[in-house]
Design an enzyme around this catalytic site. Structure first.
Site, short mmCIF file in Angstrom:
data_model
loop_
_atom_site.label_atom_id
_atom_site.label_comp_id
_atom_site.label_asym_id
_atom_site.label_seq_id
_atom_site.Cartn_x
_atom_site.Cartn_y
_atom_site.Cartn_z
N ASP A 117 0.90 -1.36 0.04
CA ASP A 117 0.14 0.06 -0.08
C ASP A 117 0.87 1.13 0.10
O ASP A 117 2.06 1.50 0.54
CB ASP A 117 -0.87 -0.03 1.35
CG ASP A 117 -1.76 1.40 1.48
OD1 ASP A 117 -2.68 1.40 0.50
OD2 ASP A 117 -1.42 1.95 2.33
N GLU B 248 1.53 -0.22 -5.02
CA GLU B 248 0.74 0.82 -5.58
C GLU B 248 1.61 2.02 -5.80
O GLU B 248 1.84 2.66 -4.72
CB GLU B 248 -0.48 0.89 -4.49
CG GLU B 248 -1.47 2.24 -4.73
CD GLU B 248 -2.15 2.72 -3.64
OE1 GLU B 248 -3.38 3.12 -3.81
OE2 GLU B 248 -1.74 2.31 -2.59
#
Length: 476
Positions: A220, A246
């Site tokens: 993340d 990400e």
């Protein structure tokens, strides 16, 4: 985590988040495949493969119960919501899970034992498990208690030693690399990932998950820690793990996804934006070169190998940038296209129902997530739709075959891959057309509807496709 609608922060009392005969119109002769197949033999060692499903906010016991059906349908892996202890906030918003308090494996979805049992069950079914790993930051709260009962303040956590954080500052300018990677994203306490103690603690957390059998990680907010720091953390893992990061793309910003590609795959959110735009506006001809590296800002995507793609994510479905389950048949068509088109590793979103941006999953009074009920009112479970599952079997049958016999016109498109033929009718009325498929003569079955149709000796197929549906044919 998206910068403006992320799993993010509470600052004070304000929530800041985060029809016709066969003809030539619209046909495009193909001397080269439109796009390369999703990587198979050339698959990089740290990349995910197959078709993944994001069981967003599903409790561990429900993931375990779902895995045999996932394997039977053709899904190869599950992305979990973050498993670490997280902040517990008023109203229990979905994004509290992205605010780590400790690396104890107790969340609103279950404890360590439930997580371990789920991984074992899913592995027995042949499904891999990938955890969403939050390694850039801790919480944005002044103080509170986590999901495992741990007390914390903004810069004091039991699993992070003193000196673990950058000097507080806010990310305001995404053109400033240092600010993006050393300041606080939406008030979240920013970990000093350049330091050895922080790297070691984060690696220990990931290794703990690996010890339970977890197969890899979605990283993340990877853009917010330098690629060198993430590489150093991953170098401390006890065994190889699948990784995708990400890293949101903007051509005007200094931090690019290419910096992270040697660590594993990266998400390619431009794919979702492009596919959603095409299906919303009915301009399906624009999808001809998707992933073909043409130089267009809408199609010049990262290489297929090493890209994880989706129609919508838990972030994008809340900020309106992509289609979502609320778009009904259009969303289903876009997911079917993603599964039929040979680009990247598809990630199918499986949502819970919500009314407001912050809404968390169905929960009891203490905020613990309730068992999954796929009724569209609690959990939506898009991955279970027969029209989506049908495309998994079609995708498996055509394998790595490239796109041929491309045709598109207005609200419709069609193409062949290997022994299969795929047709989309986005229009609100049925479409009847004779297609030049290039397929061998014979009887073919639509895996979506179960209907059969014949291809003649010249490779022509006459087919009626109902309004806002797709057909996916294989030899009968």
């Amino acid at each position: 985590m998206r910068r403006s609608s992320s799993a993010a922060a509470v600052i004070g009392a304000a929530v800041v988040l985060l029809s016709g005969a066969c003809g030539t119109a619209g046909e495009k002769p193909l001397s080269q495949p439109v796009a390369t197949a999703s990587p198979a033999a050339e698959q990089r060692v740290h990349d995910p493969s197959g078709v993944l499903v994001h069981l967003f906010q599903w409790p561990w016991a429900d993931v375990a119960a779902e895995c045999p059906a996932l394997a039977a349908a053709g899904y190869t892996g599950v992305q979990l919501s973050p498993p670490q202890e997280h902040a517990v906030l008023p109203g229990h918003p979905w994004w509290q899970d992205y605010q780590p308090v400790s690396y104890t494996l107790t969340s609103r979805r279950g404890d360590r034992a439930a997580l371990a049992a789920m991984v074992e069950t899913c592995h027995r079914a042949g499904v891999k498990i990938y955890a969403d790993a939050v390694v850039n930051h801790m919480t944005a709260q002044a103080a509170g208690t986590g999901s495992a009962g741990t007390a914390f303040t903004h810069y004091t956590y039991p699993d992070q030693p003193a000196g673990s954080f950058h000097t507080p500052c806010a990310v305001q300018d995404y053109g400033d690399r240092d600010q993006v990677q050393q300041c606080e994203l939406l008030g979240l306490a920013d970990l000093a990932t350049e330091t050895e103690p922080v790297r070691s603690r984060l690696a220990a957390y990931l290794n703990d998950l690996l010890s339970l059998g977890v197969d890899g990680f979605r990283i993340d907010a990877a853009k917010h820690l330098p690629a060198a720091d993430l590489r150093a953390i991953l170098d401390l893992l006890d065994r190889p793990a699948v990784v995708w990061s990400e890293v949101l793309y903007s051509p005007t910003e200094p931090i690019q996804p290419t910096e992270y590609r040697d660590l594993g795959a990266t998400l390619e959110p431009r794919y979702a934006d492009t596919v959603s735009r095409a299906f919303r506006n009915g301009t399906l001809t624009s999808l001809a070169d998707l992933g073909a590296q043409t130089g267009s800002p809408f199609t010049d995507l990262l290489p297929s190998t090493g890209s994880v793609v989706y129609v919508d994510s838990h972030d994008s479905q809340r900020n309106g940038s992509t289609l979502t389950h609320a778009d009904g048949p259009l969303h289903t068509l876009a997911v079917q296209f993603m599964l039929a088109w040979p680009y990247g590793t598809p990630l199918v979103m499986s949502s819970f129902a919500y009314d407001g941006f912050d809404d968390g999953p169905p929960a009891d009074a203490a905020g613990r997530t309730r068992s999954v009920v796929c009724d569209g009112k609690a959990f939506v479970c898009e991955h279970r739709l027969p029209a989506v599952r049908a495309l998994l079997s079609w995708r498996e049958a055509v394998g790595d075959a490239p796109v041929t016999a491309w045709w598109a016109q207005g609200d419709a498109l069609a193409f062949a891959r290997g022994s299969g033929y795929f047709v989309v009718n986005r229009a609100p009325t049925p479409m009847t057309r004779t297609f030049e498929t290039g397929l061998p003569a014979g009887r073919y079955r639509d895996v979506v509807s179960g209907q059969t149709a014949d291809v003649d000796g010249a490779g022509r197929l006459t087919l009626t496709v109902p309004a806002t549906t797709a057909a996916a044919l294989l030899p009968s």
